[in-house]
Enzyme design. Structure first.
Site, mmCIF file in Angstrom:
data_model
loop_
_atom_site.group_PDB
_atom_site.id
_atom_site.type_symbol
_atom_site.label_atom_id
_atom_site.label_comp_id
_atom_site.label_asym_id
_atom_site.label_seq_id
_atom_site.Cartn_x
_atom_site.Cartn_y
_atom_site.Cartn_z
ATOM 1 N N GLY A 69 15.680 43.921 70.072
ATOM 2 C CA GLY A 69 13.600 44.234 69.417
ATOM 3 C C GLY A 69 14.990 44.242 67.837
ATOM 4 N N THR A 70 15.637 44.979 67.758
ATOM 5 C CA THR A 70 15.548 45.452 66.165
ATOM 6 C C THR A 70 16.483 44.258 65.694
ATOM 7 O OG1 THR A 70 16.414 47.732 66.938
ATOM 8 C CG2 THR A 70 16.854 46.789 64.512
ATOM 9 N N GLN A 177 5.718 48.280 71.931
ATOM 10 C CA GLN A 177 5.788 48.744 72.837
ATOM 11 C C GLN A 177 4.542 48.604 74.176
ATOM 12 O OE1 GLN A 177 6.423 52.210 74.111
ATOM 13 N NE2 GLN A 177 8.339 52.207 72.715
ATOM 14 N N SER A 194 10.848 43.440 72.310
ATOM 15 C CA SER A 194 11.918 44.587 73.165
ATOM 16 C C SER A 194 12.502 44.240 74.781
ATOM 17 C CB SER A 194 12.753 45.180 72.659
ATOM 18 O OG SER A 194 13.993 45.774 73.115
ATOM 19 N N ALA A 195 13.059 43.727 75.005
ATOM 20 C CA ALA A 195 13.050 43.321 77.005
ATOM 21 C C ALA A 195 13.257 45.051 77.846
ATOM 22 C CB ALA A 195 13.599 42.498 76.840
ATOM 23 N N HIS A 196 13.684 45.153 76.809
ATOM 24 C CA HIS A 196 14.013 47.390 77.984
ATOM 25 C C HIS A 196 12.881 47.936 77.958
ATOM 26 C CE1 HIS A 196 15.446 48.211 73.929
ATOM 27 N NE2 HIS A 196 15.289 50.032 74.685
ATOM 28 N N CYS A 320 13.257 70.392 66.164
ATOM 29 C CA CYS A 320 14.090 70.931 66.553
ATOM 30 C C CYS A 320 15.657 70.186 67.222
ATOM 31 C CB CYS A 320 13.723 71.954 67.228
ATOM 32 S SG CYS A 320 12.402 72.694 66.604
#
Length: 462
Positions: A69-70, A177, A194-196, A320
């Site tokens: 996807g990136t 998303q 993105s497939a994952h 944090c």
């Protein structure tokens, strides 16, 4: 062990597993070859492209598969900017885009282009009119995610797409998303995913570029995937990605309603069960499976470790949990509390019993972390009105210690008095004003400190 981090990577869908195994036997050959094995591979690739295009809502010849996807985002942005270089070098993005978009924007700016960041409100959504106002002459491309990856807020893509169309600017939508839940509404020009994220295998992205969009692929020329994604196609993974996308779409309506009910329960019960919690993101216009909340006086890294010990896998945008001590750019843009941040994103099939147990476990975990950090148990009593001031030195101390130290001493100054907190943790810029809003105190402002870091001034009004 309940896995509550589907927004990072969804578990492999059973249909994806079946398609992957089957295509390992049938789809290993080069789909560009004319012999029998190559023709069989080409048939599988064409069928996968048609299935993915149907889910996206575009023509099959407008869609290519990428290694991630990136890579789809980077190829889409660079290709669209290059194709419209005669128009100008302006790039407009929202302040809460995925890091892949922001990294591409940084590279564009470093190469001499201009980048305009559109701010968001406290819910995490852009204002369509504000976005439209950023589309000045010379804008070559605009980018807007369909839904936020950290807080789940859905963006007004259709309205922004209409504004972009009126301005003659193509809109690239990062739909990573949301694509598994349904098609992206609006007249967008480019789309990446993105497939994952929807239960397909990792290592497969997709990029759709509408006909008529000026697009010039960057990098060395390649004959595969219309020159937009060079290299030999990972056909088994592509087939599995397309098959799983079709499968999750078939289940989306029923599963969306079920998971939304579970998330609504978390949104309602967490503030009741855990004191000093801020639930962030839009309560209505949001992804059905995702909820994010932040807990005052909590070290996010410790909180995630403790939840992991209880058997729950969650993620966080809290500084944090970061070695850079920099809070999430999404939380920073929204202006919400960042410390003790927890993102819960439920995968399909999550049983209600797992959510109930999470709600049973969470209060004790948060209370234990607060106790170890020495957080105040309750707001300080109110003394008589008067003047006075205190200085708290929290330099060199990570969140949430600066806010904890502020909370400990606010009762030592009278109403009208001030507490100045010296801190060099970037999270303090978010968390001290957020604490003031939650506690009904006045945040006066900040100034450089002579001792280093920043001096944050709080006036007691309650």
């Amino acid at each position: 062990m309940p896995y509550f981090d589907a927004a990072s990577a969804a578990p492999l869908h059973p249909v994806a597993r079946q398609a992957l195994l089957a295509s390992l036997d049938e789809g290993w050959a080069d789909p560009a070859r004319l012999y029998r094995e190559g023709r069989r591979a080409r048939l599988l690739l064409d069928a996968a492209r048609e299935a993915a295009a149907e889910a996206v809502g575009c023509r099959p010849d407008e869609l290519v598969f990428t290694p991630s996807g990136t890579r789809a985002v980077h190829a889409g942005i660079s290709g669209a900017l290059a194709g419209r270089r005669r128009v100008g070098s302006g790039l407009v993005v929202s302040a809460v885009e995925h890091s892949s978009v922001l990294h591409a924007a940084e590279r564009h700016a470093a190469a001499g282009g201009t980048v305009t960041e559109v701010p968001v409100g406290r819910s995490g959504a852009v204002d369509p009119e504000g976005f439209a106002a950023a589309l000045e002459a010379g804008t070559a491309l605009a980018c807007l995610q369909s839904a936020n990856h950290e807080v789940g807020t859905e963006q007004p893509v259709a309205e922004v797409a209409e504004a972009c169309r009126a301005a003659g600017v193509p809109l690239l939508v990062d739909a990573a998303q949301s694509l598994g839940w349904g098609p992206v509404e609006g007249d967008w020009s480019l789309l990446a995913a993105s497939a994952h994220k929807w239960g397909g295998p990792a290592g497969v992205g997709l990029l759709a570029v509408r006909k008529g969009v000026r697009f010039a692929p960057q990098g060395p020329a390649d004959e595969r995937e219309s020159g937009r994604a060079p290299g030999f196609e990972n056909l088994p993974a592509i087939v599995a990605a397309a098959a799983s996308l079709r499968a999750v779409r078939a289940e989306a309506a029923a599963e969306s309603a079920r998971l939304r009910g579970l998330v609504d329960r978390i949104r309602a019960r967490v503030p009741e069960l855990v004191p000093d919690v801020e639930v962030v993101g839009d309560p209505v216009a949001r992804l059905p499976h995702l909820v994010t909340f932040s807990c005052l006086y909590v070290d996010g890294e410790t909180l995630l470790h403790e939840l992991d010990r209880e058997g729950f896998s969650v993620s966080s945008g809290s500084s944090c949990t970061s070695s850079t001590l920099t809070p999430s750019h999404v939380l920073r843009a929204m202006g919400v509390l960042s410390e003790g941040n927890v993102r819960v994103s439920l995968p399909a099939g999550t049983p209600a019993e797992d959510v109930d147990r999470f709600l049973d476990v969470l209060p004790g975990v948060v209370a234990g972390v607060r106790e170890r950090l020495g957080a105040p148990a309750a707001p300080a009593a109110v003394p008589a009105a008067g003047s006075g001031s205190l200085v708290v030195d929290a330099l060199g101390r990570r969140c949430p210690i600066p806010v904890i130290e502020l909370a400990k001493v606010i009762g030592d100054v009278p109403v009208g008095g001030t507490v100045t907190v010296l801190a060099d943790d970037a999270a303090a810029r978010l968390d001290i004003p957020a604490w003031c809003e939650m506690r009904g105190q006045e945040y006066v402002g900040e100034a450089p400190s002579e001792r280093g870091g920043v001096a944050y001034v709080v006036r007691r009004v309650a």
